[in-house]
Scaffold this motif. Structure first.
Motif, PDB file in Angstrom:
ATOM      1  N   THR A 110       0.811  -1.221   0.000  1.00 41.80           N
ATOM      2  CA  THR A 110       0.000   0.000   0.000  1.00 41.80           C
ATOM      3  C   THR A 110       0.845   1.272   0.000  1.00 41.80           C
ATOM      4  O   THR A 110       0.285   2.372   0.023  1.00 41.80           O
ATOM      5  N   MET A 111       2.162   1.127  -0.033  1.00 47.16           N
ATOM      6  CA  MET A 111       3.033   2.311  -0.031  1.00 47.16           C
ATOM      7  C   MET A 111       2.800   3.124  -1.302  1.00 47.16           C
ATOM      8  O   MET A 111       2.705   2.569  -2.402  1.00 47.16           O
ATOM      9  N   THR A 112       2.707   4.437  -1.139  1.00 46.58           N
ATOM     10  CA  THR A 112       2.592   5.350  -2.275  1.00 46.58           C
ATOM     11  C   THR A 112       3.847   6.211  -2.344  1.00 46.58           C
ATOM     12  O   THR A 112       4.597   6.324  -1.367  1.00 46.58           O
ATOM     13  N   GLU A 113       4.060   6.839  -3.485  1.00 48.17           N
ATOM     14  CA  GLU A 113       5.215   7.721  -3.609  1.00 48.17           C
ATOM     15  C   GLU A 113       5.108   8.907  -2.652  1.00 48.17           C
ATOM     16  O   GLU A 113       6.112   9.342  -2.084  1.00 48.17           O
ATOM     17  N   ASP A 114       3.900   9.427  -2.459  1.00 47.72           N
ATOM     18  CA  ASP A 114       3.727  10.551  -1.532  1.00 47.72           C
ATOM     19  C   ASP A 114       4.069  10.145  -0.105  1.00 47.72           C
ATOM     20  O   ASP A 114       4.724  10.893   0.623  1.00 47.72           O
ATOM     21  N   ALA A 115       3.619   8.952   0.305  1.00 49.21           N
ATOM     22  CA  ALA A 115       3.917   8.482   1.656  1.00 49.21           C
ATOM     23  C   ALA A 115       5.411   8.234   1.822  1.00 49.21           C
ATOM     24  O   ALA A 115       6.009   8.580   2.853  1.00 49.21           O
TER      25      ALA A 115
END
Length: 259
Positions: A110-115
């Motif tokens: 679930t990791m996003t670039e923003d996170a």
């Protein structure tokens, strides 16, 4: 103006409105050093830290600082210089404690670039460039302490912390290299890696999910999780002259977690 002399040791502690930063600020002040308590979202917590230090006979002031906004660092340095002069009649600090941060807990899937970028800005880029910005103010023979995490060590590998641990691991490696690079000014650079510690991280995870505490405590040698004061004492030692022969180290402060 304070009556403190200009040779009074002053330490900047980032994220000292609660948790480990607060514990470090209190323990550093107890050793007779002045403390600059930085905060971002919780000014009331920073004021409580300062009030407790002053109630115990110490000196402290607050300074707003958003560790994720490197563009604000020059202004923060100027503000810090003003506080040093007005409160202590000083123009240097003895030490910087890079403690501000936030907890992990996001799965790789679930990791996003923003996170991921948020982890980077706060946990690695922020302390790295704050150290660079404040370096001209750190006295010869001073100290830098970076708060890392036991998650970068084997034995404390849990799902959901890959992004968080990657940044803390980067900070730990940078600690060793900066110790070499700043040795010409006799500035010591060390990291402290806490294990599970009762703080506000993870949106007060220990208060919201107290059922996890017993399981974590059972994995320590002393059958309890850490408290802010436990880590604060280690940080206070590392900024004091008692640790004058220690640099480039990452010191585990976990109560024997996952031995």
């Amino acid at each position: 103006m304070s009556t403190q002399t200009t040779d009074h040791k002053i330490v900047v502690v980032t994220g000292a409105s609660s948790g480990i930063g607060r514990g470090a600020a209190l323990e550093i002040a107890a050793r007779g050093m002045g403390v600059v308590v930085t905060y971002n979202a919780r000014p009331e917590g920073a004021e409580r830290t300062v009030e407790e230090i002053r109630a115990n006979g110490g000196t402290a002031v607050t300074l707003p600082l958003d560790i994720s906004r490197t563009d604000t660092f020059p202004g923060s340095m100027n503000a810090l210089s003003g506080l040093l002069s007005s409160e202590w009649g000083a123009d240097r600090i003895h030490a910087l404690v890079n403690n501000a941060g936030f907890g992990g807990g996001r799965s790789f899937e679930t990791m996003t670039e923003d996170a991921f970028d948020a982890y980077y800005r706060v946990l690695l880029r922020g302390p790295y460039f704050l150290t660079q910005a404040l370096l001209p103010l750190i006295e010869q023979g001073g100290a830098i302490v970076n708060t890392s995490s036991s998650s970068v060590h084997s034995g404390d590998t849990e799902p959901g912390y890959s992004g968080y641990a990657a940044m803390k691991g980067g900070l730990t490696v940078a600690t060793r290299f900066l110790a070499k690079e700043l040795s010409g000014r006799s500035i010591r650079v060390n990291a402290v890696s806490p294990g599970p510690t009762r703080t506000r991280l993870g949106d007060n995870a220990f208060e919201r999910f107290p059922e996890v505490i017993d399981g974590l405590a059972a994995k320590t040698a002393f059958s309890r999780i850490g408290e802010s004061a436990d880590i604060g004492k280690v940080i206070a030692f590392l900024v004091s002259d008692d640790s004058a022969w220690i640099t480039g180290e990452d010191i585990l402060a976990t109560g024997g977690y996952a031995l």
